[in-house]
Write a protein that holds these residues in place. Structure first.
Motif, PDB file in Angstrom:
ATOM      1  N   MET A 246      33.078  55.877  42.890  1.00 25.10           N
ATOM      2  CA  MET A 246      33.563  54.493  43.348  1.00 25.10           C
ATOM      3  C   MET A 246      32.778  53.415  42.643  1.00 25.10           C
ATOM      4  SD  MET A 246      35.990  55.300  45.468  1.00 25.10           S
ATOM      5  CE  MET A 246      36.316  57.112  45.194  1.00 25.10           C
ATOM      6  N   LEU A 247      32.252  53.703  41.519  1.00 23.85           N
ATOM      7  CA  LEU A 247      31.545  52.478  41.083  1.00 23.85           C
ATOM      8  C   LEU A 247      32.228  52.812  39.502  1.00 23.85           C
ATOM      9  CD1 LEU A 247      27.985  52.898  42.066  1.00 23.85           C
ATOM     10  CD2 LEU A 247      29.391  51.356  42.811  1.00 23.85           C
ATOM     11  N   HIS A 248      32.053  53.652  38.693  1.00 25.51           N
ATOM     12  CA  HIS A 248      32.680  53.827  37.595  1.00 25.51           C
ATOM     13  C   HIS A 248      34.269  53.887  37.472  1.00 25.51           C
ATOM     14  CE1 HIS A 248      28.406  55.351  36.818  1.00 25.51           C
ATOM     15  NE2 HIS A 248      28.615  54.664  35.488  1.00 25.51           N
ATOM     16  N   ILE A 249      34.827  53.508  36.422  1.00 22.69           N
ATOM     17  CA  ILE A 249      36.081  53.360  36.416  1.00 22.69           C
ATOM     18  C   ILE A 249      36.665  54.711  35.917  1.00 22.69           C
ATOM     19  CG2 ILE A 249      36.512  50.971  36.457  1.00 22.69           C
ATOM     20  CD1 ILE A 249      36.643  51.117  33.287  1.00 22.69           C
ATOM     21  N   SER A 250      37.886  54.760  36.248  1.00 24.55           N
ATOM     22  CA  SER A 250      38.636  56.384  35.921  1.00 24.55           C
ATOM     23  C   SER A 250      39.278  56.467  34.459  1.00 24.55           C
ATOM     24  CB  SER A 250      39.829  56.476  36.931  1.00 24.55           C
ATOM     25  OG  SER A 250      40.793  55.504  36.657  1.00 24.55           O
ATOM     26  N   PRO A 251      39.482  57.457  33.876  1.00 28.97           N
ATOM     27  CA  PRO A 251      39.940  57.664  32.655  1.00 28.97           C
ATOM     28  C   PRO A 251      41.359  56.808  32.685  1.00 28.97           C
ATOM     29  CG  PRO A 251      39.136  59.617  33.177  1.00 28.97           C
ATOM     30  CD  PRO A 251      39.182  58.745  34.409  1.00 28.97           C
ATOM     31  N   VAL A 252      42.127  56.755  33.679  1.00 30.07           N
ATOM     32  CA  VAL A 252      43.489  55.808  34.005  1.00 30.07           C
ATOM     33  C   VAL A 252      43.132  54.334  33.522  1.00 30.07           C
ATOM     34  CG1 VAL A 252      45.181  55.124  35.181  1.00 30.07           C
ATOM     35  CG2 VAL A 252      44.679  57.612  35.005  1.00 30.07           C
ATOM     36  N   ALA A 253      41.930  53.967  34.301  1.00 26.43           N
ATOM     37  CA  ALA A 253      41.599  52.351  34.152  1.00 26.43           C
ATOM     38  C   ALA A 253      41.290  52.210  32.575  1.00 26.43           C
ATOM     39  CB  ALA A 253      40.518  52.249  35.137  1.00 26.43           C
ATOM     40  N   VAL A 254      40.312  53.098  31.840  1.00 25.76           N
ATOM     41  CA  VAL A 254      39.986  52.990  30.708  1.00 25.76           C
ATOM     42  C   VAL A 254      41.195  52.943  29.733  1.00 25.76           C
ATOM     43  CG1 VAL A 254      38.709  54.011  28.676  1.00 25.76           C
ATOM     44  CG2 VAL A 254      37.633  54.076  30.939  1.00 25.76           C
ATOM     45  N   ASP A 255      42.250  53.860  29.828  1.00 25.16           N
ATOM     46  CA  ASP A 255      43.264  53.614  29.081  1.00 25.16           C
ATOM     47  C   ASP A 255      44.067  52.466  29.425  1.00 25.16           C
ATOM     48  OD1 ASP A 255      42.660  56.360  28.258  1.00 25.16           O
ATOM     49  OD2 ASP A 255      44.412  57.226  29.596  1.00 25.16           O
ATOM     50  N   TYR A 256      44.022  51.703  30.430  1.00 29.68           N
ATOM     51  CA  TYR A 256      44.978  50.562  30.646  1.00 29.68           C
ATOM     52  C   TYR A 256      44.006  49.490  30.128  1.00 29.68           C
ATOM     53  CZ  TYR A 256      47.172  46.656  33.031  1.00 29.68           C
ATOM     54  OH  TYR A 256      47.866  45.652  33.275  1.00 29.68           O
ATOM     55  N   ILE A 257      42.799  49.545  30.130  1.00 32.77           N
ATOM     56  CA  ILE A 257      42.044  48.442  29.535  1.00 32.77           C
ATOM     57  C   ILE A 257      42.121  48.356  28.195  1.00 32.77           C
ATOM     58  CG2 ILE A 257      39.713  47.524  29.097  1.00 32.77           C
ATOM     59  CD1 ILE A 257      39.022  48.279  31.921  1.00 32.77           C
ATOM     60  N   PHE A 258      42.036  49.721  27.407  1.00 32.46           N
ATOM     61  CA  PHE A 258      42.121  49.741  26.063  1.00 32.46           C
ATOM     62  C   PHE A 258      43.430  49.300  25.429  1.00 32.46           C
ATOM     63  CE2 PHE A 258      43.307  52.040  22.246  1.00 32.46           C
ATOM     64  CZ  PHE A 258      42.212  51.663  21.498  1.00 32.46           C
ATOM     65  N   GLU A 259      44.698  49.451  26.383  1.00 37.02           N
ATOM     66  CA  GLU A 259      45.905  49.230  25.993  1.00 37.02           C
ATOM     67  C   GLU A 259      45.844  47.452  25.808  1.00 37.02           C
ATOM     68  OE1 GLU A 259      50.567  49.092  27.552  1.00 37.02           O
ATOM     69  OE2 GLU A 259      49.186  50.613  28.442  1.00 37.02           O
ATOM     70  N   ARG A 260      45.323  46.775  27.117  1.00 37.72           N
ATOM     71  CA  ARG A 260      45.243  45.275  27.118  1.00 37.72           C
ATOM     72  C   ARG A 260      44.389  44.807  25.692  1.00 37.72           C
ATOM     73  NH1 ARG A 260      46.551  42.607  31.651  1.00 37.72           N
ATOM     74  NH2 ARG A 260      46.816  41.006  29.980  1.00 37.72           N
ATOM     75  N   PHE A 261      43.176  45.734  25.459  1.00 37.50           N
ATOM     76  CA  PHE A 261      42.560  45.010  24.400  1.00 37.50           C
ATOM     77  C   PHE A 261      43.068  45.552  23.241  1.00 37.50           C
ATOM     78  CE2 PHE A 261      39.227  46.143  21.042  1.00 37.50           C
ATOM     79  CZ  PHE A 261      38.370  45.283  21.169  1.00 37.50           C
ATOM     80  N   SER A 262      44.071  46.241  22.918  1.00 42.86           N
ATOM     81  CA  SER A 262      44.534  46.382  21.720  1.00 42.86           C
ATOM     82  C   SER A 262      45.656  45.615  21.340  1.00 42.86           C
ATOM     83  CB  SER A 262      45.396  47.881  21.702  1.00 42.86           C
ATOM     84  OG  SER A 262      44.497  49.116  21.802  1.00 42.86           O
TER      85      SER A 262
END
Length: 333
Positions: A246-262
């Motif tokens: 409940m502290l680190h973010i999930s792979p789904v969240a990482v993918d979403y952030i990477f999409e926004r970053f891209s």
């Protein structure tokens, strides 16, 4: 009327964007690892965390100073604990049971990353926490405590102007070393819960205010900010986007952030190339139930054809390893 069911962070495109011809160095906490590794997998030219994961601004600054001077570590820079030789400037991935091996890993990486920083187009710095640990007997702010007893350290929080002043001087030194380097700051969305809920918020606020001071001081043509922290706090404010702790973010969240970053930081043309690269990566991880079929042979041939087309169209992307893999798989049939 269209209804929005979450508060979306508006992220304008960066004035200078990354592409496959550019080189990017990532330094800092887990966000740097997550985004940097995705770019590496997509065959971008990336140097990621040459000292390992770093969390606080002072340790990141120390690492950059070491790269700028191309410092050579000696046995006096290491200490032995529980059978391992460690450096207080480095993550434990650089530790080793053999002192000379640890020094070799450290110095080789400093040398190669010094050269990389000299030619890099972007430096992405991710601050994780403003809380630091200072080794009492030397006064050094450490990058990693290496499980040394807490009593040997003094723990305190850096101040806004302290971080601002350190980086104001440091960035000027970096731009003398590499005048064309663009700097992107981010704040890790991962909460440092061991600091305490309130202390974590004060820490993140300190980092955000310091970054804001730097961007206002140097201008957005030299420095930019990517709101990874805000994306998680506002767009992904649901525990389904977190890992089991409940502290680190999930792979789904990482993918979403990477999409926004891209979308903000990478050119459209390079995003199109990366889509094809993603297909190749998925193809490499595919394991057929029965490889001795015409369908699997056709799959290999089609992927190899895609690699060859990409090599012709985008020679800057090195696909030799991928080509060799699929040629060898075809030879097995």
């Amino acid at each position: 009327m269209f209804m929005r069911f979450f508060t979306e962070i508006q992220i304008p495109e960066f004035p200078d964007q990354m592409d496959y011809s550019k080189s990017m160095m990532f330094l800092g906490s887990c966000f740097s690892e997550n985004i940097g590794q995705k770019l590496i997998d997509l065959k971008f030219d990336v140097d990621m965390n040459p000292f390992g994961i770093l969390y606080n601004p002072e340790s990141i600054a120390n690492s950059l100073r070491i790269l700028l001077e191309k410092r050579v570590f000696t046995e006096d820079d290491l200490f032995q604990d529980q059978g391992l030789w460690n450096s207080f400037y480095h993550h434990s991935r650089f530790s080793d049971v053999d002192r000379d091996s640890a020094l070799e890993k450290i110095n080789k990486r400093i040398s190669s990353s010094n050269e990389f920083l000299k030619r890099a187009d972007f430096l992405v710095i991710t601050f994780g926490t403003a809380w630091v640990y200072e080794l009492r007997k030397t006064g050094q702010i450490v990058s990693n405590c290496h499980k040394i007893p807490a009593a040997e350290f003094k723990r305190f929080r850096l101040g806004v102007f302290e971080v601002t002043n350190v980086y104001r001087e440091l960035l000027e030194q970096i731009w003398k070393f590499n005048p064309d380097l663009k700097v992107i700051f981010t704040v890790s969305p991962i909460r440092h819960w061991k600091d305490g809920a309130i202390e974590n918020q004060l820490s993140k606020a300190t980092l955000l205010l310091a970054i804001d001071n730097l961007i206002k001081g140097f201008g957005d043509k030299s420095c930019s900010y990517f709101p990874s922290y805000e994306i998680v706090m506002d767009e992904l404010r649901d525990y389904r986007f977190y890992a089991d702790d409940m502290l680190h973010i999930s792979p789904v969240a990482v993918d979403y952030i990477f999409e926004r970053f891209s979308k903000a930081a990478i050119t459209g043309a390079s995003r199109d190339i990366s889509k094809s690269m993603l297909k190749i990566n998925k193809a490499m991880s595919h394991r057929p139930v029965n490889p001795n079929t015409t369908e699997f042979k056709k799959f290999l041939e089609q992927t190899l054809a895609l690699i060859n087309r990409m090599s012709e169209q985008f020679p800057i992307v090195n696909l030799n390893a991928e080509r060799n893999y699929f040629e060898q798989e075809l030879e097995k049939l």
